[in-house]
Design an enzyme around this catalytic site. Structure first.
Site, PDB file in Angstrom:
ATOM      1  N   GLN A 185       0.838  -1.197   0.000  1.00 29.36           N
ATOM      2  CA  GLN A 185       0.000   0.000   0.000  1.00 29.36           C
ATOM      3  C   GLN A 185       0.877   1.253   0.000  1.00 29.36           C
ATOM      4  OE1 GLN A 185      -3.709   1.274   2.617  1.00 29.36           O
ATOM      5  NE2 GLN A 185      -1.820   1.644   3.753  1.00 29.36           N
ATOM      6  N   HIS A 221       5.853 -11.196  -1.443  1.00 30.56           N
ATOM      7  CA  HIS A 221       5.428  -9.803  -1.289  1.00 30.56           C
ATOM      8  C   HIS A 221       6.515  -8.902  -0.718  1.00 30.56           C
ATOM      9  CE1 HIS A 221       2.484  -6.697  -1.392  1.00 30.56           C
ATOM     10  NE2 HIS A 221       2.391  -6.565  -0.090  1.00 30.56           N
TER      11      HIS A 221
END
Length: 300
Positions: A166, A278
């Site tokens: 994000q 990730h």
């Protein structure tokens, strides 16, 4: 295992995203409204056990004048340094005053911004999504731009923006909204190429959107999301940018990152971590960004 296209196909991939005709005017008016409010920045010294760094608890006005918080860390006694503004991942927070010391230890002013309302929460992907003016990320992106304004008000002329997940998506948005940044590091950036993401990703937070669509079958999220897509911001961004992605990432599909990368208007590089998920290279990728930023941001 691979979670998306193979590397050759990723280099060929181009997003189908198209910016709305009034994308620029929407964001220009949104930022003008935010900047019409007085930029009152407060930086209160924090007592920590750190011997080589100073830490300040910073507050500044974000969207609607709401007070946003951040840590500012600097080498002890230093001022007027180039700044690195960092945004955190989904559901996270700014952490404690005495952690995440890399950027300040490397000689930068480091402003670590807390995304509003996100201390461990979820559900932000659909908050206010019925209309672009009420969508949650309109507030977040304005807050993020005002963070750059705030660190400049505190004495940093040269500013770079960074983030993972994000945070990387927010950094891309800021790069598209603030034309005079010095550098950008977007590590596995979330919030990019939404249509592609919803088609191939079966993990949160993107599944918040697919669940919403399943439960509201006559609704569409895409008219709103078209104003918040990192591919759209990338096409406006001109600061030198360093992207990264892990080919085993099942949270941010690699093709969505390549969608933003290929659209990026300024100088750009992308580091592909074949066996990363990730974390997108983690500390090894951070080393690349540190080296790149030292050459871009003028150190006193």
């Amino acid at each position: 295992m691979l979670t998306d296209l193979d590397l050759g196909s990723l280099w060929e991939y181009r997003s189908s995203y198209r910016r709305p005709a009034d994308f620029d005017s929407f964001w220009d008016s949104t930022l003008a409204e935010a900047r019409s409010l007085e930029l009152k920045v407060e930086a209160v010294p924090v007592d920590t056990p750190l011997r080589t760094l100073d830490v300040f608890d910073v507050t500044f006005p974000g969207f609607g004048g709401d007070r946003i918080r951040a840590w500012l860390r600097t080498p002890r006694g230093a001022s007027g340094l180039p700044a690195v503004v960092q945004y955190h991942g989904y559901g996270g927070n700014r952490g404690s005053a005495a952690e995440n010391l890399t950027w300040a230890s490397a000689g930068f002013a480091h402003l670590q911004v807390e995304v509003r309302d996100q201390r461990g929460g979820t559900g932000f992907m659909t908050r206010g999504i019925a209309d672009r003016s009420t969508y949650f990320y309109r507030r977040v992106f304005v807050d993020a731009v005002r963070a750059v304004d705030a660190v400049r008000a505190l004495g940093s002329a040269d500013v770079a923006v960074i983030g993972n997940s994000q945070g990387g998506g927010i950094a891309l948005a800021v790069a598209g909204l603030v034309p005079d940044l010095v550098a950008v590091h977007a590590q596995a950036p979330f919030l990019c190429d939404f249509r592609r993401a919803l088609n191939v990703c079966g993990r949160p937070p993107y599944t918040e959107l697919t669940t919403y669509l399943a439960e509201n079958r006559r609704s569409s999220v895409f008219p709103t999301l078209s104003y918040f897509d990192g591919v759209g911001f990338a096409a406006r961004a001109i600061a030198p940018a360093w992207f990264s992605i892990g080919l085993m990432d099942d949270i941010v599909p690699p093709s969505t990152v390549f969608g933003a990368y290929h659209a990026y208007a300024g100088p750009r590089q992308i580091q592909v971590w074949e066996h990363s998920a990730h974390e997108a290279g983690g500390s090894d990728d951070l080393d690349i960004a540190l080296d790149a930023f030292r050459s871009r941001l003028e150190m006193p």
